[in-house]
Design a protein around this motif. Structure first.
Motif, PDB file in Angstrom:
ATOM      1  N   ALA A 241       0.816  -1.228   0.000  1.00  0.00           N
ATOM      2  CA  ALA A 241       0.000   0.000   0.000  1.00  0.00           C
ATOM      3  C   ALA A 241       0.841   1.265   0.000  1.00  0.00           C
ATOM      4  O   ALA A 241       0.324   2.344  -0.320  1.00  0.00           O
ATOM      5  N   TRP A 242       2.106   1.161   0.349  1.00  0.00           N
ATOM      6  CA  TRP A 242       2.934   2.375   0.484  1.00  0.00           C
ATOM      7  C   TRP A 242       3.020   3.216  -0.793  1.00  0.00           C
ATOM      8  O   TRP A 242       2.917   4.445  -0.721  1.00  0.00           O
ATOM      9  N   PRO A 243       3.202   2.608  -1.988  1.00  0.00           N
ATOM     10  CA  PRO A 243       3.243   3.452  -3.192  1.00  0.00           C
ATOM     11  C   PRO A 243       1.944   4.237  -3.408  1.00  0.00           C
ATOM     12  O   PRO A 243       1.988   5.419  -3.799  1.00  0.00           O
ATOM     13  N   ALA A 244       0.791   3.602  -3.144  1.00  0.00           N
ATOM     14  CA  ALA A 244      -0.494   4.307  -3.313  1.00  0.00           C
ATOM     15  C   ALA A 244      -0.622   5.441  -2.301  1.00  0.00           C
ATOM     16  O   ALA A 244      -1.126   6.527  -2.624  1.00  0.00           O
ATOM     17  N   LEU A 245      -0.170   5.199  -1.082  1.00  0.00           N
ATOM     18  CA  LEU A 245      -0.236   6.244  -0.053  1.00  0.00           C
ATOM     19  C   LEU A 245       0.685   7.406  -0.399  1.00  0.00           C
ATOM     20  O   LEU A 245       0.334   8.574  -0.206  1.00  0.00           O
ATOM     21  N   LEU A 246       1.869   7.092  -0.935  1.00  0.00           N
ATOM     22  CA  LEU A 246       2.779   8.153  -1.411  1.00  0.00           C
ATOM     23  C   LEU A 246       2.103   8.945  -2.525  1.00  0.00           C
ATOM     24  O   LEU A 246       2.069  10.183  -2.499  1.00  0.00           O
ATOM     25  N   ALA A 247       1.536   8.221  -3.504  1.00  0.00           N
ATOM     26  CA  ALA A 247       0.938   8.885  -4.666  1.00  0.00           C
ATOM     27  C   ALA A 247      -0.246   9.760  -4.280  1.00  0.00           C
ATOM     28  O   ALA A 247      -0.470  10.814  -4.877  1.00  0.00           O
ATOM     29  N   ALA A 248      -1.009   9.329  -3.272  1.00  0.00           N
ATOM     30  CA  ALA A 248      -2.221  10.052  -2.894  1.00  0.00           C
ATOM     31  C   ALA A 248      -1.965  11.181  -1.907  1.00  0.00           C
ATOM     32  O   ALA A 248      -2.728  12.163  -1.868  1.00  0.00           O
ATOM     33  N   THR A 249      -0.889  11.067  -1.088  1.00  0.00           N
ATOM     34  CA  THR A 249      -0.708  12.037   0.004  1.00  0.00           C
ATOM     35  C   THR A 249       0.679  12.650   0.089  1.00  0.00           C
ATOM     36  O   THR A 249       0.873  13.619   0.818  1.00  0.00           O
ATOM     37  N   GLY A 250       1.650  12.089  -0.612  1.00  0.00           N
ATOM     38  CA  GLY A 250       3.030  12.552  -0.474  1.00  0.00           C
ATOM     39  C   GLY A 250       3.433  13.546  -1.543  1.00  0.00           C
ATOM     40  O   GLY A 250       2.609  14.069  -2.297  1.00  0.00           O
ATOM     41  N   SER A 251       4.732  13.787  -1.621  1.00  0.00           N
ATOM     42  CA  SER A 251       5.291  14.714  -2.612  1.00  0.00           C
ATOM     43  C   SER A 251       5.570  13.939  -3.898  1.00  0.00           C
ATOM     44  O   SER A 251       6.400  13.022  -3.918  1.00  0.00           O
ATOM     45  N   VAL A 252       4.847  14.281  -4.968  1.00  0.00           N
ATOM     46  CA  VAL A 252       4.986  13.559  -6.237  1.00  0.00           C
ATOM     47  C   VAL A 252       5.128  14.536  -7.399  1.00  0.00           C
ATOM     48  O   VAL A 252       4.756  15.699  -7.298  1.00  0.00           O
ATOM     49  N   LYS A 253       5.657  14.011  -8.512  1.00  0.00           N
ATOM     50  CA  LYS A 253       5.729  14.788  -9.749  1.00  0.00           C
ATOM     51  C   LYS A 253       4.501  14.450 -10.599  1.00  0.00           C
ATOM     52  O   LYS A 253       4.142  13.267 -10.698  1.00  0.00           O
ATOM     53  N   PRO A 254       3.879  15.437 -11.237  1.00  0.00           N
ATOM     54  CA  PRO A 254       2.791  15.115 -12.173  1.00  0.00           C
ATOM     55  C   PRO A 254       3.274  14.107 -13.218  1.00  0.00           C
ATOM     56  O   PRO A 254       4.347  14.273 -13.801  1.00  0.00           O
ATOM     57  N   GLY A 255       2.514  13.054 -13.409  1.00  0.00           N
ATOM     58  CA  GLY A 255       2.907  12.029 -14.370  1.00  0.00           C
ATOM     59  C   GLY A 255       3.964  11.077 -13.865  1.00  0.00           C
ATOM     60  O   GLY A 255       4.438  10.222 -14.612  1.00  0.00           O
ATOM     61  N   GLY A 256       4.348  11.193 -12.588  1.00  0.00           N
ATOM     62  CA  GLY A 256       5.374  10.320 -12.024  1.00  0.00           C
ATOM     63  C   GLY A 256       4.883   8.899 -11.825  1.00  0.00           C
ATOM     64  O   GLY A 256       3.678   8.621 -11.847  1.00  0.00           O
ATOM     65  N   TYR A 257       5.840   7.997 -11.624  1.00  0.00           N
ATOM     66  CA  TYR A 257       5.521   6.580 -11.445  1.00  0.00           C
ATOM     67  C   TYR A 257       6.268   6.089 -10.204  1.00  0.00           C
ATOM     68  O   TYR A 257       7.480   6.277 -10.092  1.00  0.00           O
ATOM     69  N   TYR A 258       5.533   5.468  -9.279  1.00  0.00           N
ATOM     70  CA  TYR A 258       6.092   5.135  -7.971  1.00  0.00           C
ATOM     71  C   TYR A 258       5.831   3.676  -7.611  1.00  0.00           C
ATOM     72  O   TYR A 258       4.805   3.105  -7.984  1.00  0.00           O
TER      73      TYR A 258
END
Length: 305
Positions: A241-258
């Motif tokens: 679940a960590w990648p989804a939590l990062l993508a939904a709530t963390g610091s991400v780049k638009p269009g990034g892949y985690y």
């Protein structure tokens, strides 16, 4: 991030006042994402087909977080009418801050969706495309909103059979799964390009959970999961679940892949993930976009980048 090398559940900030939709939320990674967000004060809509399973998941979450604000959102990604009904229900929500497209199927025998699509392409991609498209107006109302699309390591070698999208001539469950996950990667790539070109406030990102030990692999047979060595290599559902939590709530780049950044991308803390060159092919992405509109009859209404 408190974790020096990557993102974990411990890095999820307070989510009070925010609302999330998590598809496939009654089990596995989707359940863990929902549990973690609810524990941080978010309202979470659990997008599930089965009311009894959704109720059981809600009970489990409330056992951990008694004041959790969690509700069932009836949703079958294999039925466009169910997707439309879910979108209508979501329109009544005060706000939606993120759509986490987690639900999917993996390596089933040849099956078809309600509208007759090959099930893996139909559920994993077309259902996600339709739901996301219908929810874009709602998402645009919340500042900093996000769309999270789940791909897989399998996209790296995935191929889309453009001449036989409905598997009317041949069917290999593994190949169709890889193709559907490449479609997920192409979708969030193109969605990001179009959102930015339209100056939309929505951010689109992609993720993969590594190789998580969940019910998703139930069609793969016991040999795939047998033995303690295999078990040690797999990601647990809560870590998946960590990648989804990062993508939904963390610091991400638009269009990034985690995804997980340990042991070849199979497990570990979340960070930036490797994607295939073909997953960033603008011609392939536009072709998929146009085909998806034609097949679903649903147009996101975003101009090309």
């Amino acid at each position: 991030m408190s974790n020096r090398k990557g993102f974990t559940e411990a890095d999820v900030p307070d989510q009070s006042g925010k609302s999330f939709i998590v598809t496939g939320a009654n089990a596995g990674v989707g359940f863990e994402v929902s549990r973690a967000l609810a524990a941080r004060g978010a309202r979470v809509l659990l997008g599930c087909r089965d009311e009894a399973k959704a109720a059981e998941a809600i009970t489990r979450i409330k056992r951990i977080t008694p004041k959790a604000d969690v509700s069932w959102l009836p949703l079958d990604l294999g039925d466009l009418e169910s997707i439309r009904a879910a979108a209508r229900a979501v329109a009544a929500e005060p706000r939606i801050d993120a759509l986490i497209n987690n639900a999917g199927i993996m390596n089933p025998p040849l099956m078809r969706t309600k509208q007759g699509f090959e099930s893996q392409f139909g559920v994993n991609h077309l259902g996600v495309f339709a739901l996301t498209s219908l929810l874009l107006p709602k998402l645009a109302q919340a500042p900093g909103s996000r769309v999270v699309v789940t791909s897989s390591i399998a996209h790296l070698k995935g191929k889309i059979d453009w001449d036989d999208l409905n598997a009317e001539h041949s069917y290999s469950k593994g190949d169709r799964y890889g193709g559907s996950k490449l479609a997920n990667a192409l979708f969030f790539f193109e969605l990001d390009r179009r959102l930015r070109a339209s100056r939309s406030p929505i951010t689109a990102v992609g993720i993969h959970p590594g190789v998580a030990s969940t019910s998703l692999g139930r069609h793969m047979g016991p040999a795939q999961w047998a033995g303690p060595i295999v078990g040690l290599l797999l990601n647990s559902a809560d870590k998946g679940a960590w990648p989804a939590l990062l993508a939904a709530t963390g610091s991400v780049k638009p269009g990034g892949y985690y995804g997980p950044i340990g042991f070849g991308g199979i497990r570990g803390v979340a960070g930036e993930a490797k994607r295939a060159l073909q997953a960033e092919d603008p011609e392939l992405a536009k072709r998929l976009w146009d085909v998806s509109i034609a097949m679903t009859g649903i147009d996101p209404g975003l101009l090309p980048a």
